[in-house]
Design a protein around this motif. Structure first.
Motif, PDB file in Angstrom:
ATOM      1  N   VAL A   6      14.772  -3.545   6.232  1.00  0.00           N
ATOM      2  CA  VAL A   6      14.575  -3.636   7.673  1.00  0.00           C
ATOM      3  C   VAL A   6      13.370  -2.757   7.981  1.00  0.00           C
ATOM      4  CG1 VAL A   6      15.502  -3.162   9.969  1.00  0.00           C
ATOM      5  CG2 VAL A   6      17.020  -3.965   8.161  1.00  0.00           C
ATOM      6  N   PHE A   7      12.413  -3.317   8.705  1.00  0.00           N
ATOM      7  CA  PHE A   7      11.222  -2.585   9.107  1.00  0.00           C
ATOM      8  C   PHE A   7      11.297  -2.326  10.605  1.00  0.00           C
ATOM      9  CE2 PHE A   7      10.117  -4.649   5.210  1.00  0.00           C
ATOM     10  CZ  PHE A   7       9.317  -3.729   4.552  1.00  0.00           C
ATOM     11  N   TYR A   8      11.059  -1.057  10.982  1.00  0.00           N
ATOM     12  CA  TYR A   8      11.128  -0.631  12.374  1.00  0.00           C
ATOM     13  C   TYR A   8       9.715  -0.344  12.866  1.00  0.00           C
ATOM     14  CZ  TYR A   8      16.028   0.049  11.196  1.00  0.00           C
ATOM     15  OH  TYR A   8      17.329  -0.144  10.783  1.00  0.00           O
ATOM     16  N   PHE A   9       9.371  -0.890  14.037  1.00  0.00           N
ATOM     17  CA  PHE A   9       8.024  -0.767  14.593  1.00  0.00           C
ATOM     18  C   PHE A   9       8.030   0.013  15.901  1.00  0.00           C
ATOM     19  CE2 PHE A   9       8.245  -4.737  12.252  1.00  0.00           C
ATOM     20  CZ  PHE A   9       7.109  -4.697  11.472  1.00  0.00           C
ATOM     21  N   GLN A  26       0.791  -1.225   0.000  1.00  0.00           N
ATOM     22  CA  GLN A  26       0.000   0.000   0.000  1.00  0.00           C
ATOM     23  C   GLN A  26       0.826   1.279   0.000  1.00  0.00           C
ATOM     24  OE1 GLN A  26      -2.768  -0.353   3.265  1.00  0.00           O
ATOM     25  NE2 GLN A  26      -3.549  -2.293   2.502  1.00  0.00           N
ATOM     26  N   LYS A  27       2.086   1.183   0.416  1.00  0.00           N
ATOM     27  CA  LYS A  27       2.895   2.403   0.506  1.00  0.00           C
ATOM     28  C   LYS A  27       4.172   2.367  -0.339  1.00  0.00           C
ATOM     29  CE  LYS A  27       1.087   3.877   4.830  1.00  0.00           C
ATOM     30  NZ  LYS A  27       1.257   4.588   6.046  1.00  0.00           N
ATOM     31  N   LEU A  28       4.904   1.268  -0.268  1.00  0.00           N
ATOM     32  CA  LEU A  28       6.195   1.232  -0.964  1.00  0.00           C
ATOM     33  C   LEU A  28       6.071   0.881  -2.438  1.00  0.00           C
ATOM     34  CD1 LEU A  28       8.488  -0.566   1.657  1.00  0.00           C
ATOM     35  CD2 LEU A  28       8.285   1.883   1.191  1.00  0.00           C
ATOM     36  N   PHE A  29       5.322  -0.175  -2.744  1.00  0.00           N
ATOM     37  CA  PHE A  29       5.216  -0.660  -4.125  1.00  0.00           C
ATOM     38  C   PHE A  29       3.740  -0.841  -4.487  1.00  0.00           C
ATOM     39  CE2 PHE A  29       9.408  -2.045  -2.674  1.00  0.00           C
ATOM     40  CZ  PHE A  29      10.211  -1.604  -3.713  1.00  0.00           C
ATOM     41  N   GLN A  67       7.277   2.407  11.592  1.00  0.00           N
ATOM     42  CA  GLN A  67       7.750   3.774  11.745  1.00  0.00           C
ATOM     43  C   GLN A  67       8.733   4.147  10.651  1.00  0.00           C
ATOM     44  OE1 GLN A  67       6.521   5.918  14.350  1.00  0.00           O
ATOM     45  NE2 GLN A  67       5.118   4.215  14.050  1.00  0.00           N
ATOM     46  N   MET A  68       9.437   3.136  10.135  1.00  0.00           N
ATOM     47  CA  MET A  68      10.414   3.383   9.085  1.00  0.00           C
ATOM     48  C   MET A  68      10.743   2.058   8.402  1.00  0.00           C
ATOM     49  SD  MET A  68      14.120   5.289   9.408  1.00  0.00           S
ATOM     50  CE  MET A  68      15.128   3.932   9.971  1.00  0.00           C
ATOM     51  N   ALA A  69      11.009   2.143   7.118  1.00  0.00           N
ATOM     52  CA  ALA A  69      11.468   0.986   6.355  1.00  0.00           C
ATOM     53  C   ALA A  69      12.738   1.404   5.645  1.00  0.00           C
ATOM     54  CB  ALA A  69      10.415   0.546   5.346  1.00  0.00           C
ATOM     55  N   PHE A 111      11.654   3.410  18.163  1.00  0.00           N
ATOM     56  CA  PHE A 111      11.446   2.069  17.642  1.00  0.00           C
ATOM     57  C   PHE A 111      11.546   1.057  18.769  1.00  0.00           C
ATOM     58  CE2 PHE A 111      14.050   4.320  14.317  1.00  0.00           C
ATOM     59  CZ  PHE A 111      12.955   4.736  13.571  1.00  0.00           C
ATOM     60  N   SER A 112      10.529   0.205  18.883  1.00  0.00           N
ATOM     61  CA  SER A 112      10.579  -0.806  19.942  1.00  0.00           C
ATOM     62  C   SER A 112      11.065  -2.150  19.413  1.00  0.00           C
ATOM     63  CB  SER A 112       9.212  -0.967  20.599  1.00  0.00           C
ATOM     64  OG  SER A 112       8.266  -1.402  19.651  1.00  0.00           O
ATOM     65  N   SER A 113      10.867  -2.392  18.109  1.00  0.00           N
ATOM     66  CA  SER A 113      11.311  -3.664  17.543  1.00  0.00           C
ATOM     67  C   SER A 113      11.603  -3.495  16.059  1.00  0.00           C
ATOM     68  CB  SER A 113      10.261  -4.756  17.760  1.00  0.00           C
ATOM     69  OG  SER A 113       9.027  -4.362  17.230  1.00  0.00           O
ATOM     70  N   LEU A 114      12.278  -4.499  15.512  1.00  0.00           N
ATOM     71  CA  LEU A 114      12.621  -4.467  14.093  1.00  0.00           C
ATOM     72  C   LEU A 114      12.698  -5.880  13.551  1.00  0.00           C
ATOM     73  CD1 LEU A 114      16.010  -5.100  13.632  1.00  0.00           C
ATOM     74  CD2 LEU A 114      16.000  -3.125  15.125  1.00  0.00           C
TER      75      LEU A 114
END
Length: 111
Positions: free
Chosen positions: A93-96, A37-40, A103-105, A63-66
């Motif tokens: 790497v996806f950050y949650f 939905q956002k990147l591709f 929160q960030m990819a 970020f709490s997890s990745l």
């Protein structure tokens, strides 16, 4: 008595493993939605592999997890007046945050 003690020691380990598995499954669903939905947007997505969901220790407090994720995207490219599907592999790497929202990819590599 030993059986009770062993059970009491085993329950936290089982519930921690279940929590990690549930967190990983949720992360996979959230990542799929984020990628498609956002990147591709409007491209074919195929998951290849997921790393282990890790807690953020000492890094950015936002970020709490990745988790690392390798996936393939199929895009249509034009070659000599022909539209050809081309598949490319990506490693991100996806950050949650604490609520398991991306929160960030960050792209590590693409092949």
């Amino acid at each position: 008595m030993r059986t009770i003690l062993f059970s009491l020691l085993l329950i936290p380990a089982i519930s921690n493993a279940q929590f990690k598995r549930s967190g990983t499954e949720l992360a996979k669903d959230v990542i799929r939605d984020y990628v498609t939905q956002k990147l591709f947007k409007n491209h074919s997505y195929r998951p290849i592999s997921f790393g282990e969901l890790k807690t953020n220790r000492g890094g950015d407090p936002a970020f709490s997890s990745l988790i690392k994720h390798k996936f393939a995207i199929t895009q249509i490219e034009s070659h000599e007046n022909m539209k050809v599907p081309v598949q490319k592999e990506y490693l991100f790497v996806f950050y949650f945050n604490d609520k398991m929202k991306v929160q960030m990819a960050e792209s590590i590599s693409s092949e």
